[in-house]
Design a protein around this motif. Structure first.
Motif, PDB file in Angstrom:
ATOM      1  N   VAL A 274      -5.133   6.550   0.392  1.00 39.27           N
ATOM      2  CA  VAL A 274      -3.969   7.646   0.963  1.00 39.27           C
ATOM      3  C   VAL A 274      -3.340   7.763  -0.490  1.00 39.27           C
ATOM      4  CG1 VAL A 274      -1.901   7.105   1.963  1.00 39.27           C
ATOM      5  CG2 VAL A 274      -3.307   5.560   2.392  1.00 39.27           C
ATOM      6  N   GLY A 275      -2.893   7.624  -1.771  1.00 42.25           N
ATOM      7  CA  GLY A 275      -2.283   8.208  -2.571  1.00 42.25           C
ATOM      8  C   GLY A 275      -3.037   9.641  -3.064  1.00 42.25           C
ATOM      9  N   PRO A 276      -4.388   9.626  -3.244  1.00 45.14           N
ATOM     10  CA  PRO A 276      -4.590  10.489  -3.827  1.00 45.14           C
ATOM     11  C   PRO A 276      -4.656  12.100  -2.368  1.00 45.14           C
ATOM     12  CG  PRO A 276      -6.135   8.845  -4.351  1.00 45.14           C
ATOM     13  CD  PRO A 276      -5.483   8.591  -3.883  1.00 45.14           C
ATOM     14  N   TYR A 277      -5.299  11.458  -1.033  1.00 47.50           N
ATOM     15  CA  TYR A 277      -5.484  12.584  -0.170  1.00 47.50           C
ATOM     16  C   TYR A 277      -3.793  13.185   0.307  1.00 47.50           C
ATOM     17  CZ  TYR A 277      -9.638  10.717   2.223  1.00 47.50           C
ATOM     18  OH  TYR A 277     -10.851  11.360   1.748  1.00 47.50           O
ATOM     19  N   LEU A 278      -2.494  11.980  -0.461  1.00 43.97           N
ATOM     20  CA  LEU A 278      -1.313  13.212   0.005  1.00 43.97           C
ATOM     21  C   LEU A 278      -1.091  13.945  -0.890  1.00 43.97           C
ATOM     22  CD1 LEU A 278       0.943   9.990  -0.381  1.00 43.97           C
ATOM     23  CD2 LEU A 278       0.727  11.236   1.077  1.00 43.97           C
ATOM     24  N   SER A 279      -1.956  13.737  -2.652  1.00 47.14           N
ATOM     25  CA  SER A 279      -1.827  15.081  -2.876  1.00 47.14           C
ATOM     26  C   SER A 279      -2.863  16.315  -2.456  1.00 47.14           C
ATOM     27  CB  SER A 279      -2.651  14.717  -4.360  1.00 47.14           C
ATOM     28  OG  SER A 279      -2.134  13.832  -5.139  1.00 47.14           O
TER      29      SER A 279
ATOM     30  N   ALA B 211       0.831  -1.384  -0.117  1.00 39.45           N
ATOM     31  CA  ALA B 211      -0.007   0.511  -0.375  1.00 39.45           C
ATOM     32  C   ALA B 211       0.639   1.333  -0.407  1.00 39.45           C
ATOM     33  CB  ALA B 211      -0.978  -0.183   0.956  1.00 39.45           C
ATOM     34  N   ILE B 212       2.101   1.198   0.607  1.00 40.16           N
ATOM     35  CA  ILE B 212       2.915   2.671   0.756  1.00 40.16           C
ATOM     36  C   ILE B 212       3.170   2.305  -0.049  1.00 40.16           C
ATOM     37  CG2 ILE B 212       4.882   3.334   2.344  1.00 40.16           C
ATOM     38  CD1 ILE B 212       3.769   1.772   4.340  1.00 40.16           C
ATOM     39  N   VAL B 213       3.695   1.518  -1.069  1.00 39.54           N
ATOM     40  CA  VAL B 213       4.578   1.419  -2.846  1.00 39.54           C
ATOM     41  C   VAL B 213       3.953   2.598  -3.455  1.00 39.54           C
ATOM     42  CG1 VAL B 213       5.126   0.096  -4.130  1.00 39.54           C
ATOM     43  CG2 VAL B 213       6.264   0.083  -2.153  1.00 39.54           C
ATOM     44  N   GLN B 214       2.522   1.997  -3.800  1.00 43.42           N
ATOM     45  CA  GLN B 214       1.747   2.147  -3.775  1.00 43.42           C
ATOM     46  C   GLN B 214       1.033   3.613  -3.949  1.00 43.42           C
ATOM     47  OE1 GLN B 214      -1.145  -1.435  -4.498  1.00 43.42           O
ATOM     48  NE2 GLN B 214      -0.307  -2.223  -6.080  1.00 43.42           N
TER      49      GLN B 214
ATOM     50  N   HIS C 276      -0.049   8.964  -5.908  1.00 44.31           N
ATOM     51  CA  HIS C 276       0.110  10.214  -6.022  1.00 44.31           C
ATOM     52  C   HIS C 276       1.672  11.023  -7.405  1.00 44.31           C
ATOM     53  CE1 HIS C 276       1.520  13.755  -4.174  1.00 44.31           C
ATOM     54  NE2 HIS C 276       2.557  14.199  -3.844  1.00 44.31           N
ATOM     55  N   LEU C 277       2.234  10.118  -7.637  1.00 45.86           N
ATOM     56  CA  LEU C 277       2.779  11.035  -8.736  1.00 45.86           C
ATOM     57  C   LEU C 277       2.155  10.233  -9.904  1.00 45.86           C
ATOM     58  CD1 LEU C 277       4.946  11.627 -10.296  1.00 45.86           C
ATOM     59  CD2 LEU C 277       5.416   9.053 -10.658  1.00 45.86           C
ATOM     60  N   THR C 278       1.015   9.836  -9.742  1.00 48.62           N
ATOM     61  CA  THR C 278       0.270  10.233 -11.325  1.00 48.62           C
ATOM     62  C   THR C 278      -1.025  10.662 -11.206  1.00 48.62           C
ATOM     63  OG1 THR C 278       0.319   7.484 -11.420  1.00 48.62           O
ATOM     64  CG2 THR C 278      -1.716   8.106 -12.578  1.00 48.62           C
ATOM     65  N   THR C 279      -1.247  11.208  -9.902  1.00 46.61           N
ATOM     66  CA  THR C 279      -2.700  12.199  -9.757  1.00 46.61           C
ATOM     67  C   THR C 279      -1.318  13.629  -9.986  1.00 46.61           C
ATOM     68  OG1 THR C 279      -3.583  11.103  -8.092  1.00 46.61           O
ATOM     69  CG2 THR C 279      -3.939  12.903  -7.915  1.00 46.61           C
ATOM     70  N   THR C 280      -0.702  14.170  -9.348  1.00 47.89           N
ATOM     71  CA  THR C 280       0.205  15.171  -9.376  1.00 47.89           C
ATOM     72  C   THR C 280       1.217  14.793 -10.537  1.00 47.89           C
ATOM     73  OG1 THR C 280       1.461  14.315  -7.446  1.00 47.89           O
ATOM     74  CG2 THR C 280      -0.326  15.831  -7.381  1.00 47.89           C
TER      75      THR C 280
END
Length: 254
Positions: free
Chosen positions: A144-149, A13-16, A21-25
């Motif tokens: 988690v990924g989109p929330y990081l953004s 989950a952390i890796v993805q 996050h990279l893909t989103t931003t």
């Protein structure tokens, strides 16, 4: 579910989360730094290409050094990639940011082997379940990924999105602790005879069909995840709306 499988799912989950996050931003940062939409998807593309190029070398590294050492090295490289990406945003350098995205691809390549590490941690009957449970780490990453953004977007007003990459630093550090606390079987070299050449496999209709279906699926996925942020940004819909759309897409994927 065994403790090892649960922790590997968390590491997955952390890796993805970093990749999402990279893909989103990535495209939004790319167009801001490069000043052109033509170059905006290069960082995400380099990330994927490096992940592809490193998939087989990652296997060789872990075959020689073991999974624990391989995963440890990968997360250290991931930390370097995140710092490089953040530096690129802060310095307003498109190529430094793109280099950071590419370096993060090394971690993505190694992360694809968490499912195989899970298989080695359970008995024969539970192997399919172990793979499925590790892959469910993607469900957590979809949140988690989109929330990081969104969380990290305004940490540094003069360098938007830098904060999201810096948040990955403690997450990757946590993953290093997770991997360091796990026990993996020692790598065993096994000689196998290859009956068919790669050229023969390429001429196999079933193989070509599977490749076509897989490539088509990834084409749709990449189109949505790279074009959507740009299109919604152009229509002034805001980052929160963009992350909601991508979060729904990712939940459907996993």
């Amino acid at each position: 579910m065994s403790r090892s499988v649960a922790l590997l799912a968390l590491a997955q989950a952390i890796v993805q989360s970093g990749s999402i996050h990279l893909t989103t931003t990535g495209a939004l940062i790319g167009v801001a730094l490069a000043g052109s939409e033509a170059f905006s998807t290069w960082p995400a593309s380099l990330h994927v290409l490096v992940a592809l190029a490193m998939t087989m070398p990652a296997s060789f590294v872990m075959a020689r050094l073991g999974r624990k050492t391989g995963f440890f090295i990968a997360f250290v490289v991931g930390l370097a990639g995140v710092l490089l990406a953040a530096q690129g945003i802060y310095a307003r350098s498109f190529w430094i940011f793109a280099a950071g995205a590419a370096v993060m691809g090394v971690l993505t390549a190694f992360g694809n082997y968490f499912r195989f590490a899970a298989v080695e941690a359970v008995d024969e009957k539970r192997k399919p379940q172990a793979i499925s449970l590790v892959l469910t780490g993607g469900v957590l990453a979809a949140f988690v990924g989109p929330y990081l953004s969104t969380w990290g977007a305004n940490f540094f007003p003069q360098a938007v999105f830098t904060g999201g990459y810096l948040i990955l630093l403690p997450l990757y550090a946590l993953a290093i602790l997770i991997v360091s606390g796990l026990s993996f079987p020692k790598p065993i070299a096994v000689q196998v005879s290859i009956r068919r050449s790669f050229k023969d496999i390429l001429h196999e209709p079933k193989f070509l069909g599977v490749v076509f279906v897989g490539a088509s699926a990834y084409l749709v996925m990449v189109l949505i995840m790279t074009a959507t942020p740009l299109a919604m940004h152009r229509e002034h819909m805001g980052l929160e709306a963009t992350t909601q759309v991508l979060r729904a897409h990712l939940r459907g994927m996993f």
